[in-house]
Design a protein around this motif. Structure first.
Motif, PDB file in Angstrom:
ATOM      1  N   LEU A   1      23.313  34.486  -4.282  1.00 22.33           N
ATOM      2  CA  LEU A   1      24.776  34.564  -4.169  1.00 22.33           C
ATOM      3  C   LEU A   1      25.338  35.906  -4.622  1.00 22.33           C
ATOM      4  N   THR A   2      24.575  36.680  -5.378  1.00 21.06           N
ATOM      5  CA  THR A   2      25.054  37.997  -5.806  1.00 21.06           C
ATOM      6  C   THR A   2      24.899  39.044  -4.712  1.00 21.06           C
ATOM      7  N   THR A   3      24.104  38.763  -3.693  1.00 29.04           N
ATOM      8  CA  THR A   3      23.802  39.790  -2.693  1.00 29.04           C
ATOM      9  C   THR A   3      24.988  40.007  -1.756  1.00 29.04           C
ATOM     10  N   PRO A   4      25.242  41.239  -1.346  1.00 30.14           N
ATOM     11  CA  PRO A   4      26.361  41.515  -0.444  1.00 30.14           C
ATOM     12  C   PRO A   4      26.253  40.830   0.911  1.00 30.14           C
TER      13      PRO A   4
ATOM     14  N   PRO B   1      15.727  53.661 -13.951  1.00 29.00           N
ATOM     15  CA  PRO B   1      14.493  52.973 -13.542  1.00 29.00           C
ATOM     16  C   PRO B   1      14.854  51.820 -12.606  1.00 29.00           C
ATOM     17  N   THR B   2      14.152  51.703 -11.503  1.00 29.38           N
ATOM     18  CA  THR B   2      14.429  50.626 -10.558  1.00 29.38           C
ATOM     19  C   THR B   2      13.123  50.013 -10.084  1.00 29.38           C
ATOM     20  N   THR B   3      13.254  48.973  -9.286  1.00 30.16           N
ATOM     21  CA  THR B   3      12.100  48.349  -8.655  1.00 30.16           C
ATOM     22  C   THR B   3      12.074  48.674  -7.167  1.00 30.16           C
ATOM     23  N   GLU B   4      12.617  49.809  -6.801  1.00 27.81           N
ATOM     24  CA  GLU B   4      12.556  50.294  -5.421  1.00 27.81           C
ATOM     25  C   GLU B   4      11.106  50.582  -5.031  1.00 27.81           C
ATOM     26  N   ILE B   5      10.711  50.168  -3.815  1.00 28.50           N
ATOM     27  CA  ILE B   5       9.355  50.448  -3.361  1.00 28.50           C
ATOM     28  C   ILE B   5       9.376  51.033  -1.948  1.00 28.50           C
ATOM     29  N   SER B   6       8.260  51.671  -1.582  1.00 33.03           N
ATOM     30  CA  SER B   6       8.049  52.174  -0.223  1.00 33.03           C
ATOM     31  C   SER B   6       6.715  51.637   0.266  1.00 33.03           C
ATOM     32  N   TYR B   7       6.650  51.259   1.548  1.00 34.71           N
ATOM     33  CA  TYR B   7       5.431  50.636   2.056  1.00 34.71           C
ATOM     34  C   TYR B   7       5.317  50.826   3.564  1.00 34.71           C
ATOM     35  N   LEU B   8       4.129  50.567   4.098  1.00 39.34           N
ATOM     36  CA  LEU B   8       3.879  50.594   5.531  1.00 39.34           C
ATOM     37  C   LEU B   8       3.803  49.178   6.067  1.00 39.34           C
TER      38      LEU B   8
ATOM     39  N   GLY C   1       7.297  52.798   8.478  1.00 39.84           N
ATOM     40  CA  GLY C   1       7.597  52.885   7.060  1.00 39.84           C
ATOM     41  C   GLY C   1       8.894  52.187   6.732  1.00 39.84           C
ATOM     42  N   ARG C   2       8.919  51.529   5.600  1.00 43.06           N
ATOM     43  CA  ARG C   2      10.131  50.906   5.102  1.00 43.06           C
ATOM     44  C   ARG C   2      10.231  51.130   3.603  1.00 43.06           C
ATOM     45  N   GLY C   3      11.454  51.207   3.141  1.00 44.91           N
ATOM     46  CA  GLY C   3      11.717  51.156   1.722  1.00 44.91           C
ATOM     47  C   GLY C   3      12.330  49.803   1.420  1.00 44.91           C
ATOM     48  N   TRP C   4      12.243  49.377   0.197  1.00 38.33           N
ATOM     49  CA  TRP C   4      12.854  48.106  -0.183  1.00 38.33           C
ATOM     50  C   TRP C   4      13.571  48.270  -1.508  1.00 38.33           C
ATOM     51  N   PHE C   5      14.890  48.100  -1.443  1.00 38.64           N
ATOM     52  CA  PHE C   5      15.717  48.081  -2.640  1.00 38.64           C
ATOM     53  C   PHE C   5      16.038  46.610  -2.879  1.00 38.64           C
ATOM     54  N   PRO C   6      15.709  46.058  -4.018  1.00 33.12           N
ATOM     55  CA  PRO C   6      15.726  44.609  -4.186  1.00 33.12           C
ATOM     56  C   PRO C   6      17.105  43.986  -3.978  1.00 33.12           C
ATOM     57  N   ASP C   7      17.108  42.815  -3.349  1.00 36.00           N
ATOM     58  CA  ASP C   7      18.333  42.017  -3.273  1.00 36.00           C
ATOM     59  C   ASP C   7      18.669  41.507  -4.669  1.00 36.00           C
TER      60      ASP C   7
ATOM     61  N   GLY D   1      30.891  58.101 -16.053  1.00 38.14           N
ATOM     62  CA  GLY D   1      30.543  56.746 -15.635  1.00 38.14           C
ATOM     63  C   GLY D   1      29.193  56.591 -14.981  1.00 38.14           C
ATOM     64  N   LEU D   2      28.357  57.640 -14.979  1.00 41.46           N
ATOM     65  CA  LEU D   2      27.106  57.584 -14.228  1.00 41.46           C
ATOM     66  C   LEU D   2      26.085  56.616 -14.809  1.00 41.46           C
ATOM     67  N   LYS D   3      26.146  56.346 -16.103  1.00 39.53           N
ATOM     68  CA  LYS D   3      25.106  55.535 -16.726  1.00 39.53           C
ATOM     69  C   LYS D   3      25.203  54.057 -16.364  1.00 39.53           C
ATOM     70  N   LYS D   4      26.371  53.619 -15.890  1.00 35.70           N
ATOM     71  CA  LYS D   4      26.528  52.205 -15.540  1.00 35.70           C
ATOM     72  C   LYS D   4      26.884  52.016 -14.067  1.00 35.70           C
ATOM     73  N   VAL D   5      26.684  53.045 -13.278  1.00 38.35           N
ATOM     74  CA  VAL D   5      27.163  53.001 -11.902  1.00 38.35           C
ATOM     75  C   VAL D   5      26.175  52.351 -10.936  1.00 38.35           C
ATOM     76  N   ILE D   6      24.922  52.136 -11.361  1.00 37.33           N
ATOM     77  CA  ILE D   6      23.917  51.502 -10.512  1.00 37.33           C
ATOM     78  C   ILE D   6      23.689  50.069 -10.994  1.00 37.33           C
ATOM     79  N   ASP D   7      23.850  49.109 -10.083  1.00 32.82           N
ATOM     80  CA  ASP D   7      23.690  47.713 -10.477  1.00 32.82           C
ATOM     81  C   ASP D   7      22.220  47.292 -10.388  1.00 32.82           C
ATOM     82  N   PRO D   8      21.868  46.070 -10.788  1.00 32.17           N
ATOM     83  CA  PRO D   8      20.461  45.664 -10.800  1.00 32.17           C
ATOM     84  C   PRO D   8      19.783  45.689  -9.429  1.00 32.17           C
ATOM     85  N   ALA D   9      20.579  45.693  -8.355  1.00 30.42           N
ATOM     86  CA  ALA D   9      20.007  45.776  -7.008  1.00 30.42           C
ATOM     87  C   ALA D   9      20.032  47.213  -6.496  1.00 30.42           C
ATOM     88  N   THR D  10      20.200  48.180  -7.370  1.00 29.84           N
ATOM     89  CA  THR D  10      20.190  49.627  -7.113  1.00 29.84           C
ATOM     90  C   THR D  10      21.338  50.083  -6.228  1.00 29.84           C
TER      91      THR D  10
END
Length: 526
Positions: free
Chosen positions: A166-169, A276-283, A419-425, A504-513
């Motif tokens: 429910l938090t996802t856009p 720090p994020t959980t962003e990944i890149s994959y094939l 190639g795809r990147g994945w920024f977590p929902d 405001g940069l330190k809080k500008v990225i939410d848990p879903a990046t």
């Protein structure tokens, strides 16, 4: 090193969510006379309709639409946004109820109520865009509007991750008068109830956001307007920052530019914040392609790829090698691709191919997006081509497209390998497995994995303590390793650059990046 608790609270805490002191309705005190803050990014939206998007379009949606639940700056636990309170009403995590705030309106002045929420969810499932967000609602059976303010979600099976969904856009609430129940909105406009209204939009160029006077939610807006400029190339964006044509860079910094700003930021009047994020890149290997469909070919590629060389030579160590689809910092992370394939080995790859009767060089076409992930993507794929061809086992052709047409291509199954990147929902192991498997998934490439979809995922979703689902996801990951349909490359960090007039940069990225634009402000306005 990633700290799991930075991202993921125990889901038991999500069973009931309500507004508490400090998390009520905010309104902006920012002066309407100040200049808009201009943010640059290489990540342009592919659509303006949430029902069509399971991609980077969410980065705009986060700021102009509203969801029932969201995150406060720096927070790790979902909080009510359009909702006043939410929670499971049964003991099996199959009935989830939300009560809306009073007096909600869309930016166009239309009433926003429980019927609008039901309409928003129903249309996602009915329109059912290939590779779209309906895949996130696999456990949703039906939505019930009870009066104007209560909405009840009935699930087909226990799903402790549903509050995170429910938090996802993708779950943005839209105006029933403007968004058809059975078709996408295609007039290039947005009617949302988020912190900002979309004043104007030029596809691939810019989005102008202004404060939404009807907004009621958790965002404490520290500016009155934001303009987002979309760039095709990272170097053009960095040049614009240095020339003060933009004030902030959100996504798309190249590795060399990142290092340059990090070393010389003070002298150049710039600042760089690392999240720090959980962003990944994959094939991704497409099973409809005759070569990519062969397990031996996929495993040979996995044997040859040299992640440390890719990370060091191309990304200048701004990312880290990844041997698991579930990134470090989350329960279920393994090093399966290293454990099974080991260090890069041409002899092992040659042996795998020979055992499958493949003795000639394998022709592969690798696709990548030319603009979505910044200017480092092209040299990264050139490095992959170099590695594969240096083995004398592959002949590689590289092709690329801009993101919008790139998405359409892989959803139609046009690319053999891409190639795809994945920024977590949301930051849970579930979100690094579930979106990629099943008949309908985020990649538009069916991946039948019944042990994962019919057993491991359902079992894990019964568990509200997400720290206790490691066994299920370790087993799921081994299935992914054995298939080698998805080959992880690296895990990244989120770099935000800005001139030294921005706060405001330190809080500008939410848990879903995603960047929450309302946290940005001019230091002179303090």
């Amino acid at each position: 090193m990633f700290i799991r608790n930075r991202f993921l609270p125990p889901l038991a805490a999500l069973a009931s969510i309500s507004m508490v002191a400090g998390c009520g309705v905010f309104s902006s005190d920012a002066s309407g006379d100040e200049a808009p803050i201009v943010v640059g990014t290489t990540s342009a939206p592919a659509t303006l309709d949430p029902a069509a998007s399971w991609d980077n379009s969410w980065e705009l949606f986060r700021n102009v639409y509203q969801t029932l639940l969201n995150y406060t700056p720096g927070g790790v636990k979902p909080e009510p946004d359009a909702a006043e309170k939410c929670g499971f009403t049964d003991k099996t995590s199959m009935v989830y109820s939300c009560t809306l705030r009073e007096g909600l309106k869309f930016s166009d002045g239309h009433k926003m109520d429980a019927h609008a929420v039901k309409h928003s969810f129903d249309r996602i499932k009915k329109i059912n865009v290939n590779g779209g967000p309906a895949g996130l609602l696999g456990t949703l059976s039906r939505v019930q509007a009870k009066g104007d303010r209560e909405v009840v979600f009935h699930l087909s099976q226990p799903d402790a991750t549903f509050p995170l969904v429910l938090t996802t856009p993708a779950m943005s609430i839209v105006d029933p008068e403007e968004y058809p129940a059975d078709a996408l909105r295609e007039d290039g406009k947005i009617s949302g109830s988020g912190p900002y209204s979309l004043a104007s939009f030029e596809e691939g160029k810019k989005a102008e956001l202004v404060r939404n006077g009807n907004y009621k939610g958790i965002a404490d807006r520290k500016n009155s307007a934001v303009t987002i400029r979309y760039f095709q190339q990272s170097d053009e964006m960095v040049k614009a920052l240095k020339n003060k044509q933009i004030a902030v860079i959100y996504r798309g910094l190249g590795a060399s530019d990142t290092l340059d700003i990090e070393v010389n930021q003070k002298a150049k009047g710039l600042q760089l914040v690392v999240n720090p994020t959980t962003e990944i890149s994959y094939l991704v290997f497409n099973p409809s392609d005759p070569w990519a469909a062969k397990p031996a070919v996929r495993k040979a590629v996995a044997h040859v790829i040299d992640r440390p060389a890719l990370v060091h030579n191309v990304y200048k160590d701004t990312v880290e090698p990844l041997y698991s689809m579930i990134p470090r910092g989350l329960v279920g992370h393994t090093t399966g691709f290293f454990d099974d394939f080991g260090a890069p080995s041409v002899p092992k790859a040659e042996r795998v191919l020979a055992e499958a009767g493949i003795t000639d060089r394998v022709p592969l076409t690798l696709w990548y997006t030319s603009d979505r992930y910044g200017s480092t993507t092209k040299p990264a794929f050139e490095e992959l081509k170099r590695q594969l061809e240096a083995s004398d086992l592959f002949t590689v052709t590289l092709k690329s497209r801009p993101w919008k047409t790139y998405v359409a291509g892989y959803q139609k199954g046009e690319y053999p390998v891409f190639g795809r990147g994945w920024f977590p929902d949301f930051n849970d192991a579930d979100n690094f497995v579930a979106p990629f498997v099943g008949k309908q998934n985020a990649l538009g490439t069916p991946y039948e994995a019944p042990k994962i979809t019919d057993k491991l995922l359902p079992d894990s979703r019964k568990e509200s303590d997400r720290g206790a689902v490691g066994d299920q996801f370790e087993e799921a990951q081994q299935i992914l390793v054995d298939d080698a349909r998805l080959v992880p490359l690296w895990q990244g960090k989120q770099y935000v650059a800005a001139n030294d007039e921005i706060a405001g940069l330190k809080k500008v990225i939410d848990p879903a990046t995603m960047m929450v634009m309302w946290e940005l402000s001019w230091k002179t306005s303090w």
